[in-house]
Design an enzyme around this catalytic site. Structure first.
Site, PDB file in Angstrom:
ATOM      1  N   ARG F 100      26.014  27.939  56.340  1.00  0.00           N
ATOM      2  CA  ARG F 100      26.237  28.811  55.178  1.00  0.00           C
ATOM      3  C   ARG F 100      27.486  29.677  55.358  1.00  0.00           C
ATOM      4  O   ARG F 100      28.260  29.870  54.419  1.00  0.00           O
ATOM      5  CB  ARG F 100      24.991  29.699  54.992  1.00  0.00           C
ATOM      6  CG  ARG F 100      25.008  30.604  53.785  1.00  0.00           C
ATOM      7  CD  ARG F 100      24.788  29.859  52.477  1.00  0.00           C
ATOM      8  NE  ARG F 100      26.023  29.542  51.824  1.00  0.00           N
ATOM      9  CZ  ARG F 100      26.264  28.426  51.144  1.00  0.00           C
ATOM     10  NH1 ARG F 100      25.344  27.489  51.049  1.00  0.00           N
ATOM     11  NH2 ARG F 100      27.425  28.216  50.596  1.00  0.00           N
ATOM     12  N   LYS F 135      44.805  43.605  44.222  1.00  0.00           N
ATOM     13  CA  LYS F 135      43.410  43.590  43.722  1.00  0.00           C
ATOM     14  C   LYS F 135      42.594  42.568  44.511  1.00  0.00           C
ATOM     15  O   LYS F 135      42.085  41.589  43.958  1.00  0.00           O
ATOM     16  CB  LYS F 135      43.404  43.306  42.225  1.00  0.00           C
ATOM     17  CG  LYS F 135      44.106  44.408  41.430  1.00  0.00           C
ATOM     18  CD  LYS F 135      44.165  44.135  39.943  1.00  0.00           C
ATOM     19  CE  LYS F 135      44.875  45.302  39.243  1.00  0.00           C
ATOM     20  NZ  LYS F 135      45.079  45.055  37.800  1.00  0.00           N
ATOM     21  N   LYS F 167      55.060  54.062  39.847  1.00  0.00           N
ATOM     22  CA  LYS F 167      54.324  53.914  38.587  1.00  0.00           C
ATOM     23  C   LYS F 167      54.368  55.226  37.804  1.00  0.00           C
ATOM     24  O   LYS F 167      54.811  56.254  38.320  1.00  0.00           O
ATOM     25  CB  LYS F 167      52.882  53.515  38.882  1.00  0.00           C
ATOM     26  CG  LYS F 167      52.763  52.222  39.684  1.00  0.00           C
ATOM     27  CD  LYS F 167      51.328  51.747  39.714  1.00  0.00           C
ATOM     28  CE  LYS F 167      51.224  50.448  40.508  1.00  0.00           C
ATOM     29  NZ  LYS F 167      49.852  49.903  40.501  1.00  0.00           N
ATOM     30  N   GLU F 201      57.816  50.491  37.732  1.00  0.00           N
ATOM     31  CA  GLU F 201      56.996  49.995  36.635  1.00  0.00           C
ATOM     32  C   GLU F 201      57.530  50.544  35.325  1.00  0.00           C
ATOM     33  O   GLU F 201      57.781  51.744  35.207  1.00  0.00           O
ATOM     34  CB  GLU F 201      55.546  50.453  36.845  1.00  0.00           C
ATOM     35  CG  GLU F 201      54.577  49.907  35.824  1.00  0.00           C
ATOM     36  CD  GLU F 201      53.207  50.549  35.951  1.00  0.00           C
ATOM     37  OE1 GLU F 201      52.351  49.993  36.667  1.00  0.00           O
ATOM     38  OE2 GLU F 201      52.991  51.636  35.366  1.00  0.00           O
ATOM     39  N   ASP F 222      55.213  45.939  32.453  1.00  0.00           N
ATOM     40  CA  ASP F 222      53.759  46.049  32.411  1.00  0.00           C
ATOM     41  C   ASP F 222      53.209  45.806  31.024  1.00  0.00           C
ATOM     42  O   ASP F 222      53.538  46.523  30.072  1.00  0.00           O
ATOM     43  CB  ASP F 222      53.358  47.457  32.884  1.00  0.00           C
ATOM     44  CG  ASP F 222      51.860  47.527  33.141  1.00  0.00           C
ATOM     45  OD1 ASP F 222      51.310  46.524  33.636  1.00  0.00           O
ATOM     46  OD2 ASP F 222      51.256  48.570  32.834  1.00  0.00           O
TER      47      ASP F 222
END
Lengths: 283, 283, 283, 283, 283, 283
Positions: F100, F135, F167, F201, F222
């Site tokens: 597993r 992320k 940003k 950004e 963005d």
């Protein structure tokens, strides 16, 4: 040593060596030449049931991969006083520096195995099984539970996570549910952990009856005398397994087994086993 | 707990809780509401010398910072059966889940302290000091040595690093230097570790004489009967400290002390102390 | 590298590689093909005393078990500028990525060994021994103390645990016991740690006398000029070992040694040794 | 200490204390009562640029949360000999036991900061920036790079992961691509790590030209004399940043800066800074 | 977050921050002053079931103890798009640097909770319970299993240690025991682990019958269509619990539940949940 | 697996095995004899791009060094449903217990690689590169970023430390510097981190212009629609690289690539890839 993997043995041994050696084995470094070789035999100085030889091997090998071993017995064997367990050869420094750590592991684990084997022997031929408890040395649970199996015992739960065991203190928290607290607790346990067995601790025959009626898988008969244990077993009538606990010693264990309980659990197996006498004799 | 810092206690307790709780205390989570509160008293069920209360506190506090304590005794005190050690109040879940780990620490460490105190008591008024050995549970040396001091004992070396102790196996590696192997070993030790005390193990009076002549700071009198110990002490004549080791038990310890040795070291203090009976009683 | 075990070297090297490589050696991954092979020689670019080659080997081997080594010298050897220390062959990526870490270890440890060897050489033929101190780089004590021995120095205590060293600040806490503070402190130390040597720091001849009278094993003569050191040695008259400390440099060390002290301890050996110039030359 | 988080400082300090204290500060435990209080001042014994006070605070606080501090200066300040850095008060045992570890951190980090500040001062008013290198103590990179910023220096890359730096050994692996090896390497670097800056090491003016033509962001001018550096800067003509490296010392740094290079990187900042003299004076 | 203790959350968050921050959040350090304060709201950008808010709080608090929180919802709640989950205020650097790690935890765990809640909702009113599997992200099992309970699911076994689950590959190793391999395997399991529940995987109705006859506590009905599941449930007739597994999705889950199985286990809950859309909006 | 070193794979696998096995694989220990041997094939049950086979090998080998492997494909290959990935032979217990964990790694990493490869394929022949983001699953960043490269994608920054990315929330902290906040932020970034690339950004074309004028190396566009992206690319006119982010899916990715941006970054590659279907079939 099927229950223990090599890696956890090695890590425990490394930590133990670090604890003992610290910044260096001053005596050995000062007096024993790096190139000196030695041979030694690990031997039982009293009759024992063996457990933990892999820890000894790991300790010596950690200090020198050049150490060679010859194992004369295997974990789980019962041997007479004087029996050789292990022959070791290699750099004298490695043997001298690891000696105490190796013995500390084997003496303690064999102590647990030996005490367990004595209880198992005491009820030989009977149906009950000897179980350990969670009264283990912190950090050593898996090692000590392994030693119990070397002595012929079986393992009770490994921790709080693999069996529901409802005790009076849990029931106390369900006060409003009384007088059906046991049934309520069993129900809650089944709902939250649908795949786990549920054991209930009972101090009285009335609680035994409630636990059996509530569908407990196992009933822990706490601190009952043999006569009461017999009544409990009769009352349960096969609806659940039964486990006797408390007041178990070499005087009482046989009478307890004769009541027909399935399990007898003994805290002393792990919390009060004395280290057995094992030595490392250099040639 | 002056020898132990808070951080190492906390880490040992965290590891023990992780071992026992694993993915969760199934019983408590299923049956005890998160908001339930409880009170409990930790009490001695037999006469004991206390050691390790800080571990118990750390265990409960680890599970909930909201737990409050009242300590009734201090480590090192000897108390009667029935004595309260600690009162605890807080979230019922925290108390129930940490109970076993807390007890496992206190029962074992108090077991060591109690056994030590019994030996210390047995030679009360005499000059010899009771010492522990390196025969400790791997991973627990500092905890067990701390418990020995709670019982009134003194600590022998902490490991292989803080005292030279020359045994026969070290001498065996110096074969060419014989018949002055002891003198040669002491010389080497002093050269390599100019700031460390040097102890020499002696099995015979002849070795005792050699060790004293070689200027050993301490001489370990291994497995000698009281009569032979007396001769050894006489022979050393204050030139070194003397330590009796081997065959020490409640029957022999007083006679050994009467020989005038400075130290009596006892492996059983740490390798074979049984856990004392301490319970956590919920109100 | 007898004082250091393979495992601690490996762990220090792993941590150093992780620190340097982080998520990857971008340059090497982008420009050097995985299958490229390389050979390189580690060489001294100035005269040095070598220490730490095992760290270099561990660094390269950690990145590729296929790397092979040929060691031309051993730790503790003093070599001329241009001398080859180590030949290495294997995957070019492993050699390039581990280069800086390997050099960082060897340059720093050889720096400590080289500085130590210079002090040892400066008092060659005299009886005093050069000692290090606890003024080491945090996390590096055992490595740096090992390097000191490569340079021919001896190790003072490893930490706060293996020697009693009573300084003025300890005496200040015994104010009530004055004017016999030193004697009181020595007595307490012997009572608590019966198996440890006791050293006392003395700033004046009066303190030297008190320390000798109190039975100190060693007396630290702190920041005394050679003339005062001579008086102190005379005053001690062999009752204890003597250690000079403070103000030791290449101008003063020989005069200090001539006073007859047993030890000269020098913090700079570990806290201010510069890295020696060693390079890795690819073929 | 904005570049360092509290947790990593605490962990480094814990490890250092464990290394030094081991099983206990024998001297302090034996001679200083647990209830004794003390006050001390950490002071510079020579002119320094301060770095690492947070490590000192963490060391004392680790041993007792009851210790209080008053900081007289901040990291990055340059202070005269005799200046107070920190006042501390609390349990005498905590102060005595943590003293050496606290000083070991502050002396070493302030040593790096002080040396850096001296180089920064040496080129004051000029455009070049002083940079550190990867020649740091293994395990200390972030601490030492922090100390460099306290001294007014700037940080070069933190490791192999945050800047492409193509050296001759990387080029050697691209042999087939010659004579355009530099261009090929830059191209590969850009392809694999599209978001990273690319620096190229150049030993000759020809390589400088190739690197600039290949679009390198920065060119490392390795071991060039000032005259050659000037030519290189002229040749690059603003197409890339320039960094001088090798042979930088107090005699040469100003002439190097006058060549117009953007950066001057100095390995000695971290690999050969001596510990500055800082003491802890008890009242 | 009753199944998770504070310490394991903190450790996971520390590791995640270290992974992301490495030697420092360059952007924030360069552009945001240390004293700048900020406020932000964590909000759901789609309808979700919340899980993992404690991880977010731990992430921000790890970087600054000065951060304050106001939780608008609790784990386990289902909220509409646009709902506020958490308000945060404190040092701007802490908020900016921890933002991504905080979101990575909450988005993933809420993703698991949301997917689970959708399956639970799909069979609302029916008796079957939705279970997870061991198909979890390595290192995240307890976190993901916690998220499953936030979505209203129940936990299957936590690992290989808390339930016996006999699959065809285990039976294959018992070849000699055929045709009664299932009965033999159940017998062995009961003998070795007397306190554990025994589940048997069945691919055919014949195996279902054997498992029920062998006294399995639970029977796993692997990859059966609803019609076959109904037959299996009928055949078991309450002698064991039944669990459907394989081929479960939103199209099939209701029909599967209608067959009367006790449990429906779904690997996708943990191995294929997508992260839900949650953002941190600065004011 | 060039970006991942053997040691970190082994450690991740050890942690995963510990998590799953805990105190033992009860089923396998009870039913499978220690000496039983087995063979199995790991096969793709759907078309996939392979990643992570080394994790599978490490998992099996961790449990038994006697396991042998034959790899049929390599990481990065795209294979049809039914393709064999790996053949394994060895002790049946090792194969069953590690199954597993091995699959959990390979299924998840191949899931990331497969999703990446689909995006890469979708814009085949165009200039834009597919990038990942931060992320990622906490604790898995390097593994997931490695899987992205297996699928043909490129890695964006590894963390907060290897690229400046300014940003709007960073700009908000520079309020006083407006209306030139972007220029001010870029200037500060260059001053603090002279060797790092600077990305800005931009949400609007005005911000794009400011960023390009400020000399940003890369501009993050963005959440712009393709038409706006085209304008942005035109406006930048090669002065900086451009990266499209937000709203990228299989419907939009080609149109986005056609705008001429250099990079397209997609969070879903790592935060929402589903596990692909891979099985281990025993013979």
């Amino acid at each position: 040593m099927e229950l223990l993997n090599t890696d956890e043995i090695r890590r425990a041994v490394q930590a133990a060596l670090a604890e003992d050696i610290g910044p260096g084995d001053a005596t050995t470094l000062a007096t024993v030449p790096a190139e000196a070789q030695a041979r030694a035999v690990m031997a039982a100085h009293e009759p024992i049931t063996v457990a933990g030889l892999a820890f000894a091997e790991a300790a010596f090998r950690e200090l020198s991969p050049a150490v060679t071993f010859e194992q004369s017995v295997r974990d789980g064997q019962s041997v007479a006083a004087g029996s050789h367990l292990l022959s070791i050869a290699g750099p004298a420094r490695a043997l001298l520096t690891a000696e105490r750590v190796a013995l500390n592991f084997v003496q303690r684990l064999s102590g647990v195995a030996t005490l367990t084997a004595q209880f198992v022997e005491a009820i030989r031929g009977m149906r009950a099984q000897i179980l350990d408890t969670r009264k283990t040395t912190p950090g050593w649970r898996r090692f000590e539970k392994y030693a119990v199996t070397c002595g012929g015992g079986r393992n009770h739960r490994f921790g709080l996570f693999d069996l529901i065991l409802i005790k009076d203190n849990h029931l106390a928290a369900l006060r409003d549910a009384k007088p059906n607290a046991i049934a309520a607790a069993v129900r809650r346990a089944r709902a939250s952990y649908p795949k786990m067995q549920v054991e209930v601790e009972a101090d009285t025959l009335d609680q035994v009856r409630q636990a059996a009626d509530a569908g407990a898988d196992i009933i822990l008969l706490d601190n009952m005398a043999p006569a009461q244990l017999s009544q409990a077993v009769h009352l349960v009538a096969g609806r659940a397994k039964t486990e006797a606990s408390g007041g178990v010693n070499f005087q009482t264990v046989r009478a307890i087994a004769q009541t027909g309980v399935d399990f007898i659990s003994i805290g002393a197996l792990t919390h009060s086993a004395r280290a057995v006498d094992i030595g490392l004799d250099f040639e």
